[in-house]
Design an enzyme around this catalytic site. Sequence first.
Site, PDB file in Angstrom:
ATOM      1  CD  GLU A 192      -1.470   2.259   2.108  1.00 24.12           C
ATOM      2  OE1 GLU A 192      -1.082   3.298   1.520  1.00 24.12           O
ATOM      3  OE2 GLU A 192      -1.474   2.132   3.333  1.00 24.12           O
ATOM      4  CB  CYS A 201      -0.903   6.813   2.184  1.00 18.24           C
ATOM      5  SG  CYS A 201      -2.183   6.027   3.203  1.00 18.24           S
TER       6      CYS A 201
END
Length: 676
Positions: free
Chosen positions: A256, A295
């Site tokens: 990720e 993120c």
Amino acid sequence: MQQLTSYLAGNWVMGHGKERTINHAINGEALYQVTSEGLDMAQARHFAIESGGAALRALTFVQRAAMLKAVAKHLLANKETFYEVSAQTGATRADSWVDIEGGIGTLFAYAGMGNRELPDDVLWPEDEMIPLSKQGGFAARHVLTSKSGVALHINAFNFPCWGMLEKLAPTWLAGMPAIIKPGTSSAQLTQIMVKSIVDSGLVPEGSISLICGGVGNLFELLDEQDVVTFTGSASTGQKLRCHSNIVARSVPFTMEADSLNCCVLGEDVTPEHPEFALFIREVVREMTAKAGQKCTAIRRVIVPQVQLENVIQALKAKLEKIQPGDPAQEGVKMGALVSLEQRDDVQSKVNQLVAAGCQIVIGGKADNSRPGAFFPPTLLLCQHPGETPAVHELEAFGPVATVMPYHNSEHAMALARAGQGSLAGTLVTASGDIARQFVLGAARAHGRIQVLNQESSVESTGHGSPLPMLVHGGPGRAGGGEELGGLRAVKHYMQRTAIQGSPSMLAAISKQWCYGAAVHESPAHPFRKHFDELEIGESLLTARRTITEADIVNFANLSGDHFYAHVDKIGAAESFFGERVAHGYFVVSAAAGLFVDPGVGPVIANYGMENLRFIEPVKIGDTLQVRLTCKRKTAKPQKNAEDRPVGVVEWAVEVLNQDKQSVALYSILTLVARRV
């Protein structure tokens, strides 16, 4: 200066070698020395597998879920300790809430899912039986079993608590131990939370290990039973995923990575619409929460050309009011970046974007007058995003976003996809048609898309909030992996195997009865037995009942359902059925009348019905009979000593006609008293 210790093989240990210093993000004070050099990673992995792994695999899913809940309650009770340390990383109280209590909330969420949806067993039958032969004597079923290795979680610095807990929850629920490697610049917060978990005694020894520093030679030691998850920069993740041993041993690797997420203003929205203010609020919040170190943060602000100036002025007005500072001071809404190194990296990326052709609207220069890692909210403008690749490639991992105009909807979707894979995107629009078109054109480049309008804004959790029940991940640059997504995440730490055999053998393996498997009947009605006394495969074949015209008419009058196929002789004759048929729900009701024991007993309540299918029509004169079979049992944990001990029993119900044909299949759930 204090050295940040690691927790390996059941001991807190210090490395010996080149150390890295962790500084206070606000005042620059040196806090800790960190190194893991010289630590025995082989011993750490072996201990985690042999001690923690063996103990976790011995627990059922329901027991593991109870463990998660206990850990979550313990951490919540000690949350203020974590908030104190979180302040060292430059986070505001609101930033820390997402990290600390958001992470704990994820533990609670997985504890609930495990308790409600997983079997009280160590084996997880993933699906129903799949027939493989005409006579039904050969079938298959997919089952999930725990891997016998260790899960290595390499986490980013920006969410030292949530990033650990959102991976630990499905890992432990799957029965695997974990080795946590946090981002070094905020590792002190992860460490104090791990210490709290270890000291609680709520998890088996070896279930959790911690590496403060580098992973050493751990990648060389991993094998096919291990799992690696990575959260961080795309470039680092790509290098680790290509490690020779990871490739050679086919070690599962989930990535990720940070991505250039976008927020798109729909063509239908003007400054007069409430959605315009929502758009501005969402962009500003995502730019400044966690000082932009997320993120999922919005990096690309995509707006209609005709609204470009309005958007820029509105964003500028909001951002000018936000000045980074010490979150301990009243009125400070944005803290510092995690380190001076991170501040310098953000400055470098901003400089590169400007060199590529972007203009600075506000901010753009680090504040070097103070000791902390402060960087102001920075808004850039790219007039020609289709001709400026840098805005879709370079990420300034801080409070930085770039506004770019689009000409039409196709252009907007092309710009949204230009990030080459994103974790999250937001479309702000009041038009369902625009929303559908955007999803069709942009969803393939995103792991999650929020469609924001006035209606959803009241309860929206926001663009950048991953939720336990939704997939967190994305294609391409975002890593190509998945985290969370409810129980999907648990399966990542388990092995899926197709088991073939007879229905009776599949039932024995799964401890769940399936159609075609052997049944056994006892003189006592199953509803007269307590949860503990019932056996999987225990069955009742009821007496018979012939369906009459009066039954159908009476049910139509009672229910108010006068559908022509049931009450109109002429209409029914011309229908698919050729004659009148009984209501499906009458069939279910009649079945209950055949199998229910009416007396007071251990069965407390009907808990629900699942997977109802009507197979054949039931006509006037047909005779029904029911087979009721105990399919599976799940004990419910007692909340306190005063609670009555109960369990949930799933019964397979098969309604048969006079020709032994199935006319209806379904499952019912009953709450049944336990003796102990």
